[in-house]
Write an enzyme that holds these catalytic residues in place. Structure first.
Site, PDB file in Angstrom:
ATOM      1  N   LYS A 178       0.842  -1.195   0.000  1.00  0.00           N
ATOM      2  CA  LYS A 178       0.000   0.000   0.000  1.00  0.00           C
ATOM      3  C   LYS A 178       0.879   1.247   0.000  1.00  0.00           C
ATOM      4  O   LYS A 178       1.719   1.428   0.869  1.00  0.00           O
ATOM      5  CB  LYS A 178      -0.924  -0.009   1.216  1.00  0.00           C
ATOM      6  CG  LYS A 178      -1.870  -1.214   1.232  1.00  0.00           C
ATOM      7  CD  LYS A 178      -2.828  -1.183   2.398  1.00  0.00           C
ATOM      8  CE  LYS A 178      -2.101  -1.304   3.728  1.00  0.00           C
ATOM      9  NZ  LYS A 178      -3.043  -1.471   4.858  1.00  0.00           N
ATOM     10  N   THR A 210      -9.743   9.681   7.994  1.00  0.00           N
ATOM     11  CA  THR A 210      -9.074   8.516   7.400  1.00  0.00           C
ATOM     12  C   THR A 210      -8.913   7.369   8.399  1.00  0.00           C
ATOM     13  O   THR A 210      -8.218   6.398   8.111  1.00  0.00           O
ATOM     14  CB  THR A 210      -7.688   8.917   6.881  1.00  0.00           C
ATOM     15  OG1 THR A 210      -6.901   9.440   7.972  1.00  0.00           O
ATOM     16  CG2 THR A 210      -7.790   9.969   5.788  1.00  0.00           C
ATOM     17  N   GLY A 212      -9.266   4.041  10.124  1.00  0.00           N
ATOM     18  CA  GLY A 212      -9.780   2.746   9.726  1.00  0.00           C
ATOM     19  C   GLY A 212      -9.601   2.401   8.263  1.00  0.00           C
ATOM     20  O   GLY A 212     -10.159   1.402   7.792  1.00  0.00           O
ATOM     21  N   THR A 213      -8.793   3.175   7.532  1.00  0.00           N
ATOM     22  CA  THR A 213      -8.654   2.905   6.097  1.00  0.00           C
ATOM     23  C   THR A 213      -8.014   1.541   5.826  1.00  0.00           C
ATOM     24  O   THR A 213      -8.468   0.788   4.964  1.00  0.00           O
ATOM     25  CB  THR A 213      -7.835   4.004   5.396  1.00  0.00           C
ATOM     26  OG1 THR A 213      -6.604   4.189   6.101  1.00  0.00           O
ATOM     27  CG2 THR A 213      -8.593   5.305   5.369  1.00  0.00           C
ATOM     28  N   GLY A 214      -6.939   1.221   6.562  1.00  0.00           N
ATOM     29  CA  GLY A 214      -6.275  -0.063   6.340  1.00  0.00           C
ATOM     30  C   GLY A 214      -7.160  -1.236   6.691  1.00  0.00           C
ATOM     31  O   GLY A 214      -7.219  -2.240   5.955  1.00  0.00           O
ATOM     32  N   CYS A 215      -7.848  -1.138   7.817  1.00  0.00           N
ATOM     33  CA  CYS A 215      -8.775  -2.201   8.224  1.00  0.00           C
ATOM     34  C   CYS A 215      -9.867  -2.391   7.181  1.00  0.00           C
ATOM     35  O   CYS A 215     -10.218  -3.517   6.815  1.00  0.00           O
ATOM     36  CB  CYS A 215      -9.418  -1.855   9.564  1.00  0.00           C
ATOM     37  SG  CYS A 215      -8.266  -1.576  10.926  1.00  0.00           S
TER      38      CYS A 215
END
Length: 268
Positions: A178, A210, A212-215
């Site tokens: 990412k 932003t 919680g974007t990765g989750c």
């Protein structure tokens, strides 16, 4: 014949503020047409301003939760997030070896946006050596990839690809590097698979919310894995969903810090 609803299990930490972790995963599963089950690996006292405390259950209780789910519910895909310590990492790895789910998306959660450590230093080696080889897809950001490899963070897309190849060589079937940390006008990700690499581009959405974007991205891939023919298609669809959740996050007024993305922007 009617297609069965995907059943997806999230193994991750709880975010009391509702924006990341278990809460974000279950919202994402629901938004993308999958049934979600959960195994909670840690309890965080958390809001949009940061993490103030963490409580971790005994690893045996993590195993008991996993066994309870698999004993009764068909699980088509597993998404793994925060694991907190080496004992929990090993408990999850042993469970995956027992049940062998078809899709395992491993999100290498190490540090919160507030810079609070979410994975003990001694657990990095256990995650790399024991859990990573069981993953269908690994989804590290650039600092996480560097920590797993014991090197510096990639600063360009060529280095991203090289590090993705190095991580795949450690045993993961595929790696999604990412690129949100790159100083680039867009937000490039690179999907590294055995048969080649693919750049998955996307706009860099200039919003504050932003959290919680990765989750959300990793949960979306897990939910969509059975709904698409290829991993590349699932990743692309997941990234499109996340972009929309970011773009519409300004419609939410949650907290006074870094707010969550809007998981249900298509309905609310």
């Amino acid at each position: 014949m009617r297609q069965a609803l995907p059943h997806v299990l999230t193994i991750a930490g709880s975010d009391s503020g509702g924006g990341a972790g278990i809460q974000a995963d279950l919202k994402t599963f629901s938004a993308l047409g999958a049934y979600g089950a959960s195994v909670i690996t840690a309890l965080t006292a958390q809001n949009t301003r940061g993490v103030s405390a963490i409580h971790t259950p005994d690893a045996a209780f993590i195993s008991a939760q996993i066994d309870a789910v698999f004993d009764d519910i068909r699980i088509d895909a597993v998404k793994i997030g925060m694991l907190a310590n080496a004992s929990i990492v090993r408990a999850v790895a042993r469970a995956l070896e027992r049940y062998r789910p078809a899709h395992v998306v491993l999100d290498t959660v190490m540090i919160a946006k507030s810079q609070h450590a979410l994975l003990a230093p001694d657990a990095v080696a256990a995650l790399r050596d024991e859990l990573l080889p069981l993953a269908t897809l690994l989804t590290p950001n650039l600092p996480e990839a560097a920590a797993l490899l014991g090197t510096l963070s990639a600063t360009d897309e060529a280095a991203m690809r090289d590090q993705g190849e190095a991580l795949r060589a450690l045993g993961a079937q595929a790696v999604l590097m990412k690129g949100g940390h790159l100083p680039a006008p867009d937000s490039p990700d690179w999907l590294i698979e055995a048969h080649g690499t693919l750049r998955v581009g996307g706009p860099r959405v200039p919003v504050r919310n932003t959290h919680g974007t990765g989750c959300t991205l990793s949960a979306a891939i897990a939910a969509l894995a059975l709904q698409h023919e290829t991993l590349a298609e699932a990743v692309s669809a997941a990234k499109t969903y996340l972009t929309g959740a970011l773009e519409h996050s300004t419609r939410l007024e949650v907290g006074h810090g870094v707010g969550p993305v809007h998981h249900f922007y298509r309905w609310w």
